[in-house]
Scaffold this motif. Sequence first.
Motif, PDB file in Angstrom:
ATOM      1  N   HIS A 107       4.411  -6.896  -2.852  1.00 51.51           N
ATOM      2  CA  HIS A 107       4.539  -5.469  -3.147  1.00 51.51           C
ATOM      3  C   HIS A 107       3.481  -4.612  -2.479  1.00 51.51           C
ATOM      4  CE1 HIS A 107       7.765  -5.965  -6.034  1.00 51.51           C
ATOM      5  NE2 HIS A 107       7.166  -7.108  -6.342  1.00 51.51           N
ATOM      6  N   LEU A 108       2.582  -5.216  -1.724  1.00 51.84           N
ATOM      7  CA  LEU A 108       1.559  -4.457  -1.026  1.00 51.84           C
ATOM      8  C   LEU A 108       2.101  -3.926   0.284  1.00 51.84           C
ATOM      9  CD1 LEU A 108      -1.509  -6.830  -1.456  1.00 51.84           C
ATOM     10  CD2 LEU A 108      -1.025  -4.741  -2.720  1.00 51.84           C
ATOM     11  N   THR A 109       1.633  -2.753   0.660  1.00 54.98           N
ATOM     12  CA  THR A 109       1.954  -2.216   1.976  1.00 54.98           C
ATOM     13  C   THR A 109       0.658  -1.735   2.606  1.00 54.98           C
ATOM     14  OG1 THR A 109       2.297   0.032   1.194  1.00 54.98           O
ATOM     15  CG2 THR A 109       4.243  -1.418   1.234  1.00 54.98           C
ATOM     16  N   ASP A 115      -4.391   2.367  -1.077  1.00 56.80           N
ATOM     17  CA  ASP A 115      -5.813   2.634  -0.893  1.00 56.80           C
ATOM     18  C   ASP A 115      -6.615   1.408  -1.306  1.00 56.80           C
ATOM     19  OD1 ASP A 115      -8.409   3.511  -0.831  1.00 56.80           O
ATOM     20  OD2 ASP A 115      -8.118   5.156  -2.248  1.00 56.80           O
ATOM     21  N   ARG A 116      -7.060   0.632  -0.339  1.00 55.55           N
ATOM     22  CA  ARG A 116      -7.806  -0.588  -0.628  1.00 55.55           C
ATOM     23  C   ARG A 116      -9.311  -0.401  -0.502  1.00 55.55           C
ATOM     24  NH1 ARG A 116      -3.897  -4.915   2.170  1.00 55.55           N
ATOM     25  NH2 ARG A 116      -1.993  -4.112   1.266  1.00 55.55           N
ATOM     26  N   SER A 117      -9.771   0.851  -0.539  1.00 57.67           N
ATOM     27  CA  SER A 117     -11.212   1.081  -0.529  1.00 57.67           C
ATOM     28  C   SER A 117     -11.795   0.857  -1.921  1.00 57.67           C
ATOM     29  CB  SER A 117     -11.528   2.502  -0.045  1.00 57.67           C
ATOM     30  OG  SER A 117     -11.003   3.461  -0.947  1.00 57.67           O
ATOM     31  N   HIS A 118     -10.932   0.671  -2.922  1.00 58.60           N
ATOM     32  CA  HIS A 118     -11.334   0.405  -4.298  1.00 58.60           C
ATOM     33  C   HIS A 118     -11.071  -1.062  -4.624  1.00 58.60           C
ATOM     34  CE1 HIS A 118     -11.738   4.688  -5.240  1.00 58.60           C
ATOM     35  NE2 HIS A 118     -10.710   4.846  -4.433  1.00 58.60           N
ATOM     36  N   ARG A 123      -4.149   1.436  -7.065  1.00 60.05           N
ATOM     37  CA  ARG A 123      -4.253   2.136  -5.781  1.00 60.05           C
ATOM     38  C   ARG A 123      -3.832   1.270  -4.596  1.00 60.05           C
ATOM     39  NH1 ARG A 123      -9.895   4.582  -7.603  1.00 60.05           N
ATOM     40  NH2 ARG A 123      -9.133   6.494  -8.544  1.00 60.05           N
ATOM     41  N   TRP A 124      -3.724  -0.015  -4.798  1.00 61.67           N
ATOM     42  CA  TRP A 124      -3.341  -0.908  -3.714  1.00 61.67           C
ATOM     43  C   TRP A 124      -1.840  -0.890  -3.460  1.00 61.67           C
ATOM     44  CZ3 TRP A 124      -6.165  -6.019  -2.598  1.00 61.67           C
ATOM     45  CH2 TRP A 124      -7.542  -5.803  -2.551  1.00 61.67           C
ATOM     46  N   PHE A 125      -1.070  -0.350  -4.375  1.00 59.28           N
ATOM     47  CA  PHE A 125       0.388  -0.415  -4.278  1.00 59.28           C
ATOM     48  C   PHE A 125       0.973   0.944  -3.889  1.00 59.28           C
ATOM     49  CE2 PHE A 125      -0.909  -3.699  -7.302  1.00 59.28           C
ATOM     50  CZ  PHE A 125      -0.319  -4.810  -6.711  1.00 59.28           C
ATOM     51  N   PRO A 126       2.144   0.943  -3.267  1.00 55.27           N
ATOM     52  CA  PRO A 126       2.741   2.190  -2.801  1.00 55.27           C
ATOM     53  C   PRO A 126       3.493   2.965  -3.887  1.00 55.27           C
ATOM     54  CG  PRO A 126       4.158   0.364  -2.207  1.00 55.27           C
ATOM     55  CD  PRO A 126       2.922  -0.226  -2.842  1.00 55.27           C
ATOM     56  N   TYR A 127       3.568   2.448  -5.093  1.00 54.21           N
ATOM     57  CA  TYR A 127       4.414   3.058  -6.116  1.00 54.21           C
ATOM     58  C   TYR A 127       3.665   4.087  -6.947  1.00 54.21           C
ATOM     59  CZ  TYR A 127       6.870  -1.331  -5.174  1.00 54.21           C
ATOM     60  OH  TYR A 127       7.478  -2.386  -4.570  1.00 54.21           O
ATOM     61  N   ARG A 128       4.297   5.225  -7.147  1.00 57.97           N
ATOM     62  CA  ARG A 128       3.810   6.156  -8.170  1.00 57.97           C
ATOM     63  C   ARG A 128       4.385   5.704  -9.507  1.00 57.97           C
ATOM     64  NH1 ARG A 128       4.475  12.555  -8.981  1.00 57.97           N
ATOM     65  NH2 ARG A 128       2.977  12.638 -10.672  1.00 57.97           N
ATOM     66  N   SER A 129       5.634   5.279  -9.470  1.00 58.22           N
ATOM     67  CA  SER A 129       6.288   4.650 -10.613  1.00 58.22           C
ATOM     68  C   SER A 129       6.967   3.399 -10.073  1.00 58.22           C
ATOM     69  CB  SER A 129       7.331   5.590 -11.228  1.00 58.22           C
ATOM     70  OG  SER A 129       8.003   4.949 -12.295  1.00 58.22           O
ATOM     71  N   TRP A 130       6.718   2.267 -10.728  1.00 57.62           N
ATOM     72  CA  TRP A 130       7.241   0.982 -10.260  1.00 57.62           C
ATOM     73  C   TRP A 130       8.742   0.881 -10.490  1.00 57.62           C
ATOM     74  CZ3 TRP A 130       4.589  -3.427  -8.379  1.00 57.62           C
ATOM     75  CH2 TRP A 130       3.219  -3.244  -8.222  1.00 57.62           C
ATOM     76  N   PRO A 131       9.439   0.094  -9.667  1.00 54.55           N
ATOM     77  CA  PRO A 131      10.857  -0.161  -9.915  1.00 54.55           C
ATOM     78  C   PRO A 131      11.043  -0.844 -11.276  1.00 54.55           C
ATOM     79  CG  PRO A 131      10.213  -0.954  -7.731  1.00 54.55           C
ATOM     80  CD  PRO A 131       8.954  -0.582  -8.455  1.00 54.55           C
TER      81      PRO A 131
END
Length: 187
Positions: A107-109, A115-118, A123-131
């Motif tokens: 699920h990572l893009t 955002d992987r600076s954290h 923040r590592w995932f592209p979803y605002r709301s997950w499927p």
Amino acid sequence: MSMERVEAPATLLTWLADRHVWESTTGYDAAGWQSSTWVLHSMYENASLAGLGTHDELHRHRLESGDLAPEIVGGINLDEDTTNTGIPLGFVVRPGSPWRRALWSQHLTDGPASDRSHPPCHRWFPYRSWPVAVQPPPEGSLDEESLDALLDTLSRWSVDGPGTDCICGPWTGPGLSGRTTTFSAPR
């Protein structure tokens, strides 16, 4: 490994009292260890739910149909200006069939939404709301599967092996708030 859960005296975690208040909601970093590691919480998928939209879309549909009452806190309707991400809070038990364990890498893009600076988090995932077909990893508390794996690993490397008591807590969630628990393998 089968762990036994027993109530433990809260005094076992008195070292937490000196920590910053903000850490109590984001986790505790006990500084001074020789090494550390990240435990990536478990996530699950249910292929039969694919294509049903996001957790937020389902939540809004249930609100509109009257199947679910709005979340009102202090006279403010939280559902009007918030997004249901689907991310569970607190201790999550392993779901049964037909849910299957999924890897974070599935699920990572590398797109701008990730955002992987954290440290590893939402923040590592592209979803605002997950499927809806995905039960995302919980934040703020280990899930059952991750806790079992962590305790198994700790007991293999501890002097007393599986007989080593592992102190966990304070727990949050229904019926668990503020409890300290000792997990130990049968001796």
